[in-house]
Scaffold this motif. Structure first.
Motif, PDB file in Angstrom:
ATOM      1  N   LEU A   1       1.014  -1.232  -0.057  1.00  0.00           N
ATOM      2  CA  LEU A   1      -0.172   0.016  -0.122  1.00  0.00           C
ATOM      3  C   LEU A   1       0.809   1.311   0.026  1.00  0.00           C
ATOM      4  O   LEU A   1       0.644   2.277  -0.730  1.00  0.00           O
ATOM      5  N   CYS A   2       2.023   1.254   0.852  1.00  0.00           N
ATOM      6  CA  CYS A   2       3.122   2.268   0.765  1.00  0.00           C
ATOM      7  C   CYS A   2       3.405   2.460  -0.612  1.00  0.00           C
ATOM      8  O   CYS A   2       3.460   3.842  -1.092  1.00  0.00           O
ATOM      9  N   TYR A   3       3.852   1.522  -1.330  1.00  0.00           N
ATOM     10  CA  TYR A   3       4.367   1.737  -2.663  1.00  0.00           C
ATOM     11  C   TYR A   3       3.435   2.298  -3.641  1.00  0.00           C
ATOM     12  O   TYR A   3       3.640   3.164  -4.387  1.00  0.00           O
ATOM     13  N   LEU A   4       2.466   1.815  -3.508  1.00  0.00           N
ATOM     14  CA  LEU A   4       1.272   2.169  -4.342  1.00  0.00           C
ATOM     15  C   LEU A   4       0.940   3.520  -4.086  1.00  0.00           C
ATOM     16  O   LEU A   4       0.695   4.438  -5.046  1.00  0.00           O
ATOM     17  N   GLY A   5       1.180   3.970  -2.839  1.00  0.00           N
ATOM     18  CA  GLY A   5       0.739   5.427  -2.496  1.00  0.00           C
ATOM     19  C   GLY A   5       1.990   6.369  -3.219  1.00  0.00           C
ATOM     20  O   GLY A   5       1.723   7.457  -3.603  1.00  0.00           O
ATOM     21  N   VAL A   6       3.153   5.763  -2.932  1.00  0.00           N
ATOM     22  CA  VAL A   6       4.326   6.451  -3.608  1.00  0.00           C
ATOM     23  C   VAL A   6       3.951   6.788  -5.194  1.00  0.00           C
ATOM     24  O   VAL A   6       4.300   7.824  -5.630  1.00  0.00           O
ATOM     25  N   THR A   7       3.584   5.677  -5.711  1.00  0.00           N
ATOM     26  CA  THR A   7       3.593   5.868  -7.193  1.00  0.00           C
ATOM     27  C   THR A   7       2.419   6.790  -7.497  1.00  0.00           C
ATOM     28  O   THR A   7       2.597   7.450  -8.715  1.00  0.00           O
ATOM     29  N   TRP A   8       1.407   6.802  -6.679  1.00  0.00           N
ATOM     30  CA  TRP A   8       0.298   7.914  -7.231  1.00  0.00           C
ATOM     31  C   TRP A   8       0.890   9.202  -7.199  1.00  0.00           C
ATOM     32  O   TRP A   8       0.449   9.916  -7.814  1.00  0.00           O
ATOM     33  N   TRP A   9       1.583   9.419  -5.827  1.00  0.00           N
ATOM     34  CA  TRP A   9       1.828  10.792  -5.504  1.00  0.00           C
ATOM     35  C   TRP A   9       3.035  11.339  -6.625  1.00  0.00           C
ATOM     36  O   TRP A   9       2.925  12.237  -7.098  1.00  0.00           O
ATOM     37  N   ALA A  10       3.766  10.392  -6.932  1.00  0.00           N
ATOM     38  CA  ALA A  10       4.639  10.739  -8.189  1.00  0.00           C
ATOM     39  C   ALA A  10       3.914  11.016  -9.333  1.00  0.00           C
ATOM     40  O   ALA A  10       4.721  12.152 -10.253  1.00  0.00           O
ATOM     41  N   GLY A  11       2.835  10.585  -9.615  1.00  0.00           N
ATOM     42  CA  GLY A  11       2.196  10.950 -10.766  1.00  0.00           C
ATOM     43  C   GLY A  11       1.543  12.147 -10.698  1.00  0.00           C
ATOM     44  O   GLY A  11       1.012  12.804 -11.770  1.00  0.00           O
ATOM     45  N   GLN A  12       1.164  12.585  -9.321  1.00  0.00           N
ATOM     46  CA  GLN A  12       0.692  14.018  -9.272  1.00  0.00           C
ATOM     47  C   GLN A  12       1.591  15.176  -9.243  1.00  0.00           C
ATOM     48  O   GLN A  12       1.114  16.096  -9.381  1.00  0.00           O
ATOM     49  N   ILE A  13       2.724  14.731  -9.175  1.00  0.00           N
ATOM     50  CA  ILE A  13       3.771  15.883  -9.052  1.00  0.00           C
ATOM     51  C   ILE A  13       4.986  15.846  -9.901  1.00  0.00           C
ATOM     52  O   ILE A  13       6.222  16.110  -9.898  1.00  0.00           O
ATOM     53  N   ARG A  14       4.374  15.275 -11.286  1.00  0.00           N
ATOM     54  CA  ARG A  14       5.405  14.873 -12.175  1.00  0.00           C
ATOM     55  C   ARG A  14       6.063  16.396 -12.610  1.00  0.00           C
ATOM     56  O   ARG A  14       5.265  17.379 -13.230  1.00  0.00           O
ATOM     57  N   PRO A  15       7.543  16.526 -12.683  1.00  0.00           N
ATOM     58  CA  PRO A  15       8.310  17.800 -13.364  1.00  0.00           C
ATOM     59  C   PRO A  15       8.016  17.961 -14.710  1.00  0.00           C
ATOM     60  O   PRO A  15       8.252  16.948 -15.421  1.00  0.00           O
ATOM     61  N   ILE A  16       7.822  19.021 -15.259  1.00  0.00           N
ATOM     62  CA  ILE A  16       7.601  19.386 -16.596  1.00  0.00           C
ATOM     63  C   ILE A  16       8.219  20.660 -16.885  1.00  0.00           C
ATOM     64  O   ILE A  16       7.917  21.737 -16.099  1.00  0.00           O
ATOM     65  N   TYR A  17       9.075  20.686 -17.917  1.00  0.00           N
ATOM     66  CA  TYR A  17       9.792  22.343 -18.320  1.00  0.00           C
ATOM     67  C   TYR A  17       9.147  22.702 -19.331  1.00  0.00           C
ATOM     68  O   TYR A  17       8.691  22.264 -20.452  1.00  0.00           O
ATOM     69  N   LEU A  18       8.639  24.154 -19.173  1.00  0.00           N
ATOM     70  CA  LEU A  18       7.747  24.775 -20.269  1.00  0.00           C
ATOM     71  C   LEU A  18       8.894  25.863 -21.142  1.00  0.00           C
ATOM     72  O   LEU A  18       9.727  26.350 -20.295  1.00  0.00           O
ATOM     73  N   LEU A  19       8.780  25.662 -22.308  1.00  0.00           N
ATOM     74  CA  LEU A  19      10.058  26.315 -23.116  1.00  0.00           C
ATOM     75  C   LEU A  19       9.347  26.887 -24.137  1.00  0.00           C
ATOM     76  O   LEU A  19       8.562  26.673 -24.820  1.00  0.00           O
ATOM     77  N   ASN A  20       9.706  28.290 -24.416  1.00  0.00           N
ATOM     78  CA  ASN A  20       9.723  29.336 -25.529  1.00  0.00           C
ATOM     79  C   ASN A  20      10.835  29.191 -26.585  1.00  0.00           C
ATOM     80  O   ASN A  20      11.806  29.395 -26.133  1.00  0.00           O
ATOM     81  N   GLY A  21      10.495  28.639 -27.667  1.00  0.00           N
ATOM     82  CA  GLY A  21      11.342  28.736 -28.844  1.00  0.00           C
ATOM     83  C   GLY A  21      11.353  29.740 -29.856  1.00  0.00           C
ATOM     84  O   GLY A  21      12.192  30.022 -30.528  1.00  0.00           O
ATOM     85  N   THR A  22      10.482  30.876 -29.480  1.00  0.00           N
ATOM     86  CA  THR A  22      10.523  32.151 -30.183  1.00  0.00           C
ATOM     87  C   THR A  22      11.543  33.074 -29.722  1.00  0.00           C
ATOM     88  O   THR A  22      12.074  32.799 -29.000  1.00  0.00           O
ATOM     89  N   ASP A  23      11.330  34.092 -30.394  1.00  0.00           N
ATOM     90  CA  ASP A  23      12.424  35.275 -29.980  1.00  0.00           C
ATOM     91  C   ASP A  23      11.503  36.308 -29.135  1.00  0.00           C
ATOM     92  O   ASP A  23      12.172  37.573 -29.035  1.00  0.00           O
ATOM     93  N   ALA A  24      10.066  36.099 -28.869  1.00  0.00           N
ATOM     94  CA  ALA A  24       9.536  37.114 -28.101  1.00  0.00           C
ATOM     95  C   ALA A  24       8.569  36.380 -26.960  1.00  0.00           C
ATOM     96  O   ALA A  24       8.314  35.289 -27.150  1.00  0.00           O
ATOM     97  N   PRO A  25       8.567  36.922 -25.756  1.00  0.00           N
ATOM     98  CA  PRO A  25       7.662  36.183 -24.825  1.00  0.00           C
ATOM     99  C   PRO A  25       6.191  36.042 -25.005  1.00  0.00           C
ATOM    100  O   PRO A  25       5.691  36.979 -25.768  1.00  0.00           O
ATOM    101  N   TYR A  26       5.531  35.273 -24.609  1.00  0.00           N
ATOM    102  CA  TYR A  26       3.996  34.796 -24.807  1.00  0.00           C
ATOM    103  C   TYR A  26       3.393  34.281 -23.584  1.00  0.00           C
ATOM    104  O   TYR A  26       4.202  33.584 -22.859  1.00  0.00           O
ATOM    105  N   ASP A  27       2.215  34.351 -23.542  1.00  0.00           N
ATOM    106  CA  ASP A  27       1.697  33.898 -22.352  1.00  0.00           C
ATOM    107  C   ASP A  27       0.979  32.453 -22.830  1.00  0.00           C
ATOM    108  O   ASP A  27       0.332  32.215 -23.778  1.00  0.00           O
ATOM    109  N   ILE A  28       0.892  31.701 -21.513  1.00  0.00           N
ATOM    110  CA  ILE A  28       0.123  30.201 -21.720  1.00  0.00           C
ATOM    111  C   ILE A  28      -0.593  29.914 -20.555  1.00  0.00           C
ATOM    112  O   ILE A  28      -0.197  30.402 -19.400  1.00  0.00           O
TER     113      ILE A  28
END
Length: 372
Positions: A253-280
């Motif tokens: 149960l602890c392991y299942l809880g850890v895997t569930w929590w890892a899926g809730q806080i997955r790190p992801i980088y947001l990247l802008n490839g243009t030469d001007a800022p924009y909102d998302i």
């Protein structure tokens, strides 16, 4: 051979005793008794389940009634059928001498006694009764079945040749046992020859469920012996079950809880490839992406929809997912580039205390993708 009451296929129906367990999330926890499985068809896999105590009551009653009436061949036949149905070897051994004394001149009963002892792998007693049975067609069939039980289909085949020659449909089911024995030894060509001869003599068999089942076993399995795999994991003793499962279940149960929590806080980088800022706008929050400056966020895995406020950058959705069972050990890096214009690369280099020569770094470039 028997006939399945569910799918109508003819074949040997299985009878065995199985354990009953309390289960949690598909995992067997505590033993809760036994259950008797009756008439299980190997084609449709349907069966009947009886409470083990009820099955024992029926067995004792049936054997008591049969063993008290062994005066005629019909009664002896009914007793032997009951012995095989309830796997009652002890009762068979107790009554074998009486049956021998009473029906020693009846080759049919002698052959059935040999078949019964062969069923229980009592080979010496089986040989003695088969020797006294004679050479009638039915006795030859039972002798062939005995050879098949011992794993000798080549020895059984000549004994069954008369079925093909005389086209005896009453003994046709024994030929399927021969084909199955060849398949169990990996002799698929020999099994195919038996099935071909059956189809040639009885063309209607080609569409029967049991015939198709044997054909399916033969298809694509040339010379691959069938192995009976047995679990090497010992059963947990009853007295140790509370300790073992009391430890394993909380850890699981602890392991299942850890895997569930890892899926809730997955790190992801947001990247802008243009030469001007924009909102998302992503996950209900609006952010400003600056060119060349990745922004790290933590977000729940799944299908992520985002909305952009730049005319040339379309809104879309991406799938951020990892395999849940190994999620806690994965170091997956996600990069979201809404404009698909960023050029990414990875560099792989080598280091050593005493380099033997120059080590050229390796570069891999990635572009024109929203999600990396």
């Amino acid at each position: 051979m028997d006939k399945c009451p569910h799918c109508g296929a003819r074949g040997q129906l299985a009878h065995y005793t199985a354990g009953k367990y309390w289960k949690f999330a598909g995992i067997s926890l505590f033993s809760s008794g036994r259950v008797r499985i009756e008439d299980e068809c190997r084609i449709c896999r349907k069966n009947r389940k009886l409470d083990y105590s009820e099955w024992e009551r029926r067995r004792d009653l049936a054997l008591s009634e049969r063993s008290d009436h062994l005066q005629t061949p019909a009664e002896a036949l009914a007793f032997l059928e009951t012995v095989l149905q309830y796997s009652a070897l002890e009762d068979l051994q107790e009554e074998a001498q009486e049956l021998t004394d009473r029906f020693s001149d009846n080759p049919h009963i002698m052959a059935l006694l040999g078949n019964a002892f062969s069923h229980f792998r009592e080979w010496e007693q089986a040989d003695a009764f088969f020797e006294a049975a004679g050479t009638t067609p039915e006795c030859e069939c039972l002798r062939a079945i005995d050879a098949l039980r011992r794993g000798y289909p080549a020895e059984a085949a000549p004994k069954l040749e008369f079925i093909f020659q005389e086209q005896l449909s009453a003994y046709r089911d024994t030929l399927y046992l021969l084909a199955e024995a060849y398949q169990a030894r990996g002799q698929m060509d020999e099994a195919a020859q038996v099935l071909d001869r059956i189809e040639k003599i009885w063309p209607s068999q080609a569409v029967e469920p049991e015939h198709k089942w044997y054909r399916k076993r033969n298809h694509g399995k040339k010379h691959l012996p069938t192995l009976a795999l047995k679990s090497s994991i010992p059963a947990v003793p009853f007295f140790a079950q509370p300790v073992v499962y009391g430890t394993l279940i909380p850890l699981l149960l602890c392991y299942l809880g850890v895997t569930w929590w890892a899926g809730q806080i997955r790190p992801i980088y947001l990247l802008n490839g243009t030469d001007a800022p924009y909102d998302i706008e992503i996950a209900g929050k609006r952010r400003t992406l600056v060119p060349g400056r990745p922004e790290l966020i933590n977000i729940a895995e799944g299908n992520l929809e985002y909305k952009t406020f730049e005319p040339g950058v379309p809104s879309a959705s991406v799938a951020v997912k990892t395999f849940w069972l190994t999620r806690a050990f994965q170091k997956r890096t996600f990069l979201l580039n809404p404009d698909s214009l960023a050029l990414l690369y990875t560099e792989r280099n080598g280091y050593a205390k005493r380099p033997l020569g120059e080590i050229d770094p390796q570069f891999h470039f990635y572009q024109a993708r929203r999600l990396h």
